[in-house]
Write a protein that holds these residues in place. Structure first.
Motif, PDB file in Angstrom:
ATOM      1  N   SER A  93     -27.484 -21.534  -7.870  1.00 45.80           N
ATOM      2  CA  SER A  93     -28.057 -21.776  -6.547  1.00 45.80           C
ATOM      3  C   SER A  93     -27.747 -23.196  -6.073  1.00 45.80           C
ATOM      4  N   ARG A  94     -27.733 -24.146  -7.007  1.00 50.34           N
ATOM      5  CA  ARG A  94     -27.411 -25.533  -6.631  1.00 50.34           C
ATOM      6  C   ARG A  94     -25.928 -25.669  -6.307  1.00 50.34           C
ATOM      7  N   LEU A  95     -25.097 -24.960  -7.040  1.00 49.57           N
ATOM      8  CA  LEU A  95     -23.669 -24.972  -6.725  1.00 49.57           C
ATOM      9  C   LEU A  95     -23.434 -24.506  -5.293  1.00 49.57           C
ATOM     10  N   GLN A  96     -24.143 -23.457  -4.909  1.00 48.69           N
ATOM     11  CA  GLN A  96     -24.004 -22.927  -3.545  1.00 48.69           C
ATOM     12  C   GLN A  96     -24.396 -23.986  -2.516  1.00 48.69           C
ATOM     13  N   ARG A  97     -25.465 -24.706  -2.777  1.00 48.14           N
ATOM     14  CA  ARG A  97     -25.923 -25.734  -1.826  1.00 48.14           C
ATOM     15  C   ARG A  97     -24.937 -26.905  -1.771  1.00 48.14           C
TER      16      ARG A  97
ATOM     17  N   PRO B  30     -24.405 -15.816  -0.470  1.00 45.43           N
ATOM     18  CA  PRO B  30     -25.852 -15.565  -0.335  1.00 45.43           C
ATOM     19  C   PRO B  30     -26.508 -16.617   0.551  1.00 45.43           C
ATOM     20  N   ARG B  31     -27.519 -16.183   1.307  1.00 47.30           N
ATOM     21  CA  ARG B  31     -28.192 -17.093   2.228  1.00 47.30           C
ATOM     22  C   ARG B  31     -28.840 -18.260   1.481  1.00 47.30           C
ATOM     23  N   ILE B  32     -28.828 -19.425   2.151  1.00 50.92           N
ATOM     24  CA  ILE B  32     -29.387 -20.645   1.558  1.00 50.92           C
ATOM     25  C   ILE B  32     -30.538 -21.141   2.423  1.00 50.92           C
ATOM     26  N   SER B  33     -31.624 -21.575   1.785  1.00 55.82           N
ATOM     27  CA  SER B  33     -32.765 -22.136   2.506  1.00 55.82           C
ATOM     28  C   SER B  33     -32.357 -23.423   3.205  1.00 55.82           C
ATOM     29  N   ILE B  34     -32.681 -23.533   4.487  1.00 57.58           N
ATOM     30  CA  ILE B  34     -32.346 -24.745   5.237  1.00 57.58           C
ATOM     31  C   ILE B  34     -33.107 -25.961   4.700  1.00 57.58           C
ATOM     32  N   ASP B  35     -34.328 -25.746   4.219  1.00 54.88           N
ATOM     33  CA  ASP B  35     -35.111 -26.842   3.631  1.00 54.88           C
ATOM     34  C   ASP B  35     -34.395 -27.403   2.404  1.00 54.88           C
ATOM     35  N   ASP B  36     -34.016 -26.518   1.482  1.00 59.59           N
ATOM     36  CA  ASP B  36     -33.347 -26.954   0.255  1.00 59.59           C
ATOM     37  C   ASP B  36     -31.993 -27.593   0.571  1.00 59.59           C
ATOM     38  N   PHE B  37     -31.307 -27.055   1.572  1.00 61.36           N
ATOM     39  CA  PHE B  37     -29.990 -27.575   1.935  1.00 61.36           C
ATOM     40  C   PHE B  37     -30.081 -29.024   2.421  1.00 61.36           C
ATOM     41  N   HIS B  38     -31.043 -29.318   3.277  1.00 66.14           N
ATOM     42  CA  HIS B  38     -31.165 -30.671   3.808  1.00 66.14           C
ATOM     43  C   HIS B  38     -31.578 -31.674   2.728  1.00 66.14           C
ATOM     44  N   VAL B  39     -32.389 -31.225   1.794  1.00 66.81           N
ATOM     45  CA  VAL B  39     -32.759 -32.102   0.679  1.00 66.81           C
ATOM     46  C   VAL B  39     -31.506 -32.440  -0.137  1.00 66.81           C
ATOM     47  N   GLU B  40     -30.680 -31.426  -0.394  1.00 67.12           N
ATOM     48  CA  GLU B  40     -29.447 -31.623  -1.156  1.00 67.12           C
ATOM     49  C   GLU B  40     -28.463 -32.503  -0.389  1.00 67.12           C
ATOM     50  N   LEU B  41     -28.363 -32.258   0.922  1.00 64.64           N
ATOM     51  CA  LEU B  41     -27.420 -32.998   1.754  1.00 64.64           C
ATOM     52  C   LEU B  41     -27.754 -34.491   1.785  1.00 64.64           C
ATOM     53  N   LYS B  42     -29.046 -34.795   1.805  1.00 61.48           N
ATOM     54  CA  LYS B  42     -29.483 -36.200   1.849  1.00 61.48           C
ATOM     55  C   LYS B  42     -28.953 -36.972   0.648  1.00 61.48           C
ATOM     56  N   GLY B  43     -29.018 -36.365  -0.546  1.00 60.06           N
ATOM     57  CA  GLY B  43     -28.503 -37.023  -1.740  1.00 60.06           C
ATOM     58  C   GLY B  43     -26.986 -37.001  -1.797  1.00 60.06           C
TER      59      GLY B  43
ATOM     60  N   THR C 163     -28.714 -38.898  10.779  1.00 62.93           N
ATOM     61  CA  THR C 163     -29.527 -38.606  11.963  1.00 62.93           C
ATOM     62  C   THR C 163     -29.903 -37.127  12.007  1.00 62.93           C
ATOM     63  N   MET C 164     -28.956 -36.277  11.673  1.00 62.04           N
ATOM     64  CA  MET C 164     -29.208 -34.835  11.652  1.00 62.04           C
ATOM     65  C   MET C 164     -30.303 -34.502  10.634  1.00 62.04           C
TER      66      MET C 164
END
Length: 250
Positions: A46-50, A90-103, A120-121
């Protein structure tokens, strides 16, 4: 670069489903493997997907493409939308995605403009999520109900109200993350929706005014005033701030 079969499969799948160009995929791969040097905990599927989607999004922001063939003008980004990126199987949670993107953006080498745009996004999303929770809290407290017991109608009205707020925030506030301004805008939107509820839908405030009957000379004005006062109280706006939320100013 060493790439596992699972990583290769995810890149290929997303490339096909999103119709990605070869350069976006190539840069995305480079970004992903650059990130892996700093973070070894990338074996969870799941983390690989994000993470791979983070790499593709950042890569798309780095691309410079012509606006029209032969026009001589260029624009950044290849138009990969977050909606399409996250809804691809597979669909990815937008919440989890933004947390991952920040790092992710903090550990890969990108130019300052792209970093600022992505940061900013992320900040806009965090603010919208926080405000959405407040919206849900206020909406629930208004005790809106359907006289025909149609839960789907209530859900549709709630969704529509939030969409109106988001569109108004973009158009009127240019996505500003100022709490007072957004509270005032939300009051204006909620006031409009509550005073234009479809037949068969009502709420506690409207019922109270209706129950008073002839005791009120103008029920419409009284309903407007009570709804406005209640919304200000629920969002804890002071009188000087609440003045910004009148329909004349929204």
């Amino acid at each position: 670069m060493n790439e596992t079969k699972e990583e290769e499969s995810i890149f290929q799948s997303l490339s096909l489903s999103l119709s990605l160009d070869a350069e976006t995929v190539r840069v995305g791969r480079d970004l992903y493997h650059s990130f892996k040097k700093y973070d070894k905990e990338t074996t969870d599927t799941s983390r690989l997907q994000r993470l791979i989607r983070c790499a593709i999004l950042v890569s798309s922001k780095l691309q410079i493409v012509p606006t029209m063939e032969g026009s001589g003008s260029f624009v950044r980004g290849t138009g990969v939308s977050i909606t399409n990126l996250l809804s691809a199987a597979p669909r990815i949670s937008i919440d989890d995605f933004h947390v991952e993107l920040k790092g992710f953006i903090k550990k890969v080498n990108i130019d300052p403009d792209t970093f600022k745009e992505l940061n900013t996004m992320i900040a806009n999303f965090a603010f919208s999520l926080l405000f959405f929770h407040k919206f849900e809290e206020v909406w629930k407290s208004l005790k809106i109900y359907s006289k025909t017991k149609s839960e789907s109608a209530l859900h549709s009205i709630q969704n529509c109200t939030w969409i109106i707020f988001i569109l108004a925030r973009v158009k009127l506030l240019q996505r500003q993350n100022e709490v007072i301004e957004c509270c005032c805008l939300l009051i204006g939107v909620l006031h409009f929706v509550l005073t234009h509820l479809p037949q068969g839908i009502s709420c506690e405030i409207i019922d109270e005014v209706t129950a008073l009957g002839d005791e009120i000379a103008d029920q419409s004005d009284e309903k407007d005033r009570r709804i406005f006062d209640t919304l200000c109280q629920k969002l804890r706006l002071q009188e000087k701030d609440a003045a910004l939320a009148t329909q004349e100013n929204v």
